[in-house]
Scaffold this active site. Structure first.
Site, short mmCIF file in Angstrom:
data_model
loop_
_atom_site.label_atom_id
_atom_site.label_comp_id
_atom_site.label_asym_id
_atom_site.label_seq_id
_atom_site.Cartn_x
_atom_site.Cartn_y
_atom_site.Cartn_z
N LYS A 190 0.88 -1.20 -0.07
CA LYS A 190 -0.03 0.02 -0.12
C LYS A 190 0.96 1.16 -0.32
O LYS A 190 1.48 1.64 1.28
CB LYS A 190 -0.95 -0.02 1.16
CG LYS A 190 -2.18 0.67 1.25
CD LYS A 190 -2.08 2.27 1.10
CE LYS A 190 -2.21 3.12 2.13
NZ LYS A 190 -1.69 4.40 1.72
N SER A 244 3.86 7.31 10.61
CA SER A 244 3.72 8.23 11.72
C SER A 244 3.65 7.33 12.94
O SER A 244 3.03 6.29 12.85
CB SER A 244 2.85 9.12 11.73
OG SER A 244 1.57 8.74 11.32
N GLY A 248 0.81 4.49 13.14
CA GLY A 248 1.59 2.94 13.58
C GLY A 248 0.80 2.39 14.66
O GLY A 248 0.56 1.16 14.63
N CYS A 299 12.94 10.15 8.41
CA CYS A 299 12.61 9.89 9.76
C CYS A 299 13.92 9.97 10.67
O CYS A 299 13.40 10.22 11.96
CB CYS A 299 12.01 8.58 9.50
SG CYS A 299 13.28 7.15 8.93
P1 NAD Z 1 1.68 8.49 7.77
O1 NAD Z 1 1.60 7.41 9.04
O2 NAD Z 1 0.72 9.69 7.37
O3 NAD Z 1 1.35 7.33 6.43
C1 NAD Z 1 2.31 6.34 6.30
C2 NAD Z 1 1.65 5.31 5.64
O4 NAD Z 1 0.53 4.84 6.52
C3 NAD Z 1 0.90 5.68 4.25
O5 NAD Z 1 0.76 4.86 3.38
C4 NAD Z 1 -0.56 6.03 4.94
O6 NAD Z 1 -1.56 5.96 4.00
C5 NAD Z 1 -0.66 4.79 5.80
N1 NAD Z 1 -1.73 5.06 6.84
C6 NAD Z 1 -2.24 6.17 7.50
N2 NAD Z 1 -3.18 5.90 8.39
C7 NAD Z 1 -3.30 4.55 8.48
C8 NAD Z 1 -4.02 3.76 9.20
N3 NAD Z 1 -5.01 4.08 10.13
N4 NAD Z 1 -4.00 2.36 8.76
C9 NAD Z 1 -3.16 2.01 7.91
N5 NAD Z 1 -2.48 2.70 7.46
C10 NAD Z 1 -2.33 4.13 7.59
O7 NAD Z 1 3.27 8.93 7.37
P2 NAD Z 1 3.83 9.60 6.26
O8 NAD Z 1 3.34 11.17 6.53
O9 NAD Z 1 3.63 8.94 5.02
O10 NAD Z 1 5.37 9.68 6.60
C11 NAD Z 1 5.77 10.50 7.62
C12 NAD Z 1 6.05 9.56 8.96
O11 NAD Z 1 6.66 8.44 8.60
C13 NAD Z 1 7.01 10.46 9.93
O12 NAD Z 1 6.54 10.19 11.09
C14 NAD Z 1 8.41 9.72 9.62
O13 NAD Z 1 9.34 9.87 10.74
C15 NAD Z 1 7.75 8.25 9.49
N6 NAD Z 1 8.92 7.56 8.66
C16 NAD Z 1 9.61 6.55 9.43
C17 NAD Z 1 10.44 5.84 8.84
C18 NAD Z 1 11.22 4.75 9.76
O14 NAD Z 1 12.02 3.90 9.06
N7 NAD Z 1 11.29 4.89 10.83
C19 NAD Z 1 10.79 5.87 7.54
C20 NAD Z 1 9.96 6.97 6.58
C21 NAD Z 1 9.12 7.61 7.47
#
Ligand code: NAD
Length: 510
Positions: A190, A244, A248, A299
């Site tokens: 996804k 996020s 998560g 991140c």
């Molecule tokens: P986000 O959490 O908004 O989205 C990440 C993914 O999760 C997207 O595909 C989104 O559609 C999906 N998502 C959102 N709500 C969901 C739910 N309720 N159930 C299942 N899936 C859902 O994050 P973002 O804005 O795409 O990315 C930024 C965030 O990701 C930051 O917090 C960053 O630190 C983190 N990040 C972490 C890493 C790591 O390896 N630790 C790497 C990259 C980004």
């Protein structure tokens, strides 16, 4: 910093099209017919339309992945998997320029950077190819009897659900594809709403390289629908989530429905510690790019910059000089150092952190504005530095995901450690010093899953990255990564064929 930019010459067959999901190796229109735009963040223009998927699309993709898993794929021999990886390696190498340009237009990362990810991607594919022959259990001693052999064997967990963030699709995908293909799992990806084009094209290339039907599937759409459906789905055995903390936590809760194996890689507020004896020729650009890389949308970004007080002012001067020299513009322009933020929503979020910092007592020393002129239609913000930041201020505590550095002075090693660990996150961190003993004390003292010394954001698939605290668990890459796509079976073999050993409960008899 605000430049006139020539129009991008790159075009792609996806542009102007209504794209489908990629299920079973074929483009499949969304069941409900809903679409959403893929927007170029440098111009605000629509590049293509992608499916705004629903639960029905997830059901079809999971059933397809299950069917592929039950077929010959999960029984492929290591050399067959290895050969597939090599064909994929060559396909990615041949088509990397296209992937890099597509990514740059879709998410704004400078083209120099996306092209530079080629070596990383190829090395990761090669690493995972080597892992195909490393999957095995152990023969273990037992106290049951000499006529009994005991061992462990490893088997693929089954169907994996992979939920991706938008910031580094060219690299992030290999953390999922590598383990899946090395072990014989299948996967439903996804992609993030903002970074779907790269994922679709890259998975198309896997099929062109000979991937069996249904092994990798892509369902595009929103987190609350497609992501949630995947995390809840009873047909998914393992969920790998990167994003996020907020999302998560929802994924962890949804995964309880069928007790999925879960890996979550979440946000960060990483400490970057500069001692007075740092190699400054490395530390200044290193600390700046630890945040400005990908416009702060990484991140592990080292956004809490702790600088030893006796070099604080001189260091900040150099940092400001570096920041003002950054060329901000569309990623597609070859000389761009920093591209736009991903979306209007992200721009609004970053600007609200910037606007809120001065009233809390921080001093803006450079940047802080949205860029206008030729860049006014995109989501551009200046490289920004705040000094006089206290650890309790919002910009020092919350993940901004933008090009904003908070500089905080310290006097002693103990204070640096205390400040570095004063956060709910535990993702990345770094120290800049020429004193190896001091570096070791920081390595041992800072509570993060990944740590760099005199460098930042270096990554190797064979070493991997990890997180702790609110930054999640499970790790990516490194020796234990492929293991996480396997489950372990304990095997007891009775080869005595005598009636002395009862067929059941032998170990418990004594
Ligand atoms: P986000 O959490 O908004 O989205 C990440 C993914 O999760 C997207 O595909 C989104 O559609 C999906 N998502 C959102 N709500 C969901 C739910 N309720 N159930 C299942 N899936 C859902 O994050 P973002 O804005 O795409 O990315 C930024 C965030 O990701 C930051 O917090 C960053 O630190 C983190 N990040 C972490 C890493 C790591 O390896 N630790 C790497 C990259 C980004």
């Amino acid at each position: 910093m605000n430049r006139q930019i020539p129009a991008a010459a790159f075009t792609h067959p996806y542009f102007g099209q209504a794209l489908g999901h990629l299920i079973g190796g074929r483009s499949v229109p969304p069941a409900a017919g809903r679409m959403m735009p893929a927007i170029d963040p440098a111009t605000g223009k629509t590049l293509a339309h992608i499916p705004d998927g629903t639960v029905e699309d997830v059901d079809l993709a999971v059933a397809t992945a299950r069917q592929a898993f039950e077929g010959p794929w999960s029984k492929w021999l290591p050399w067959e998997r290895h050969r597939l990886f090599m064909r994929i390696h060559d396909a990615i190498e041949r088509n990397f320029d296209e992937l890099a340009h597509l990514t740059t237009l879709d998410i704004g990362t400078p083209i120099g950077k996306t092209l530079g990810m080629k070596q990383y991607a190829l090395k990761a594919i090669t690493y995972f190819a080597t892992q195909t022959t490393n999957i095995g259990g152990q023969t273990l001693p037992n106290s049951i009897g000499t006529g009994v052999t005991t061992m462990t064997v490893k088997a693929p967990v089954g169907v994996v659900g992979g939920i991706l963030p938008w910031n580094v699709p060219l690299v992030g995908l290999w953390w999922l594809l590598g383990g899946t293909l090395a072990t014989g799992c299948t996967i439903v990806l996804k992609p993030a709403e903002y970074a779907t084009l790269t994922v679709l094209r890259l998975v198309e290339l896997l099929y062109e390289a000979g991937l069996p039907e249904g092994v990798v599937n892509v369902v595009s759409g929103r987190g609350g629908t497609v992501g949630q459906a995947l995390a809840e789905h009873p047909g998914v055995d393992r969920i790998v989530f990167t994003g996020s903390v907020e999302a998560g936590k929802k994924v962890i809760m949804a995964s309880a429905s069928n007790v999925k194996r879960v890996q979550v890689e979440l946000g960060g507020k990483s400490p970057d510690i500069v001692f007075a004896d740092a190699p400054m020729q490395l530390a200044v650009p290193g600390a700046a790019m630890a945040v400005y890389n990908n416009c702060g949308q990484v991140c592990t970004a080292g956004t809490r910059l702790f600088v030893e007080r006796r070099v604080h002012d001189a260091f900040v001067d150099e940092l400001v000089r570096f920041s003002r020299g950054m060329r901000v513009g569309p990623g597609i322009a070859p000389d761009t150092d920093m591209g736009p933020l991903i979306s209007q929503a992200q721009l609004d979020r970053v600007m609200s952190y910037i606007d809120g910092a001065t009233p809390q007592g921080a001093t803006l020393v450079t940047g802080g504005k949205r860029l206008g002129g030729a860049l006014s239609q995109g989501y551009f913000v200046e490289p920004t530095i705040f000094c006089d930041v206290r650890p309790d201020m919002t910009i020092a505590r919350e993940e901004i995901f933008g090009p904003v550095i908070s500089v905080i002075p310290f006097d002693t090693e103990e204070e640096a450690l205390r400040l570095a660990n004063d956060t709910v996150y535990g993702l990345g961190g770094a120290v800049w010093t020429q004193d190896l003993s001091k570096a070791m004390r920081m390595i041992n003292g800072v509570r993060t899953g990944t740590f760099w010394v005199n460098c930042y954001d270096w990554m190797d698939a064979g070493v991997g990255m990890n997180g702790c605290k609110l930054s999640g668990y499970g790790g990516k890459g490194g020796p234990s990564h492929v293991e996480s796509f396997l489950y372990q079976k304990s095997v007891y073999i009775n080869h005595t064929y005598t009636s002395d050993t009862p067929p059941a409960g032998a170990g418990l008899r004594a």
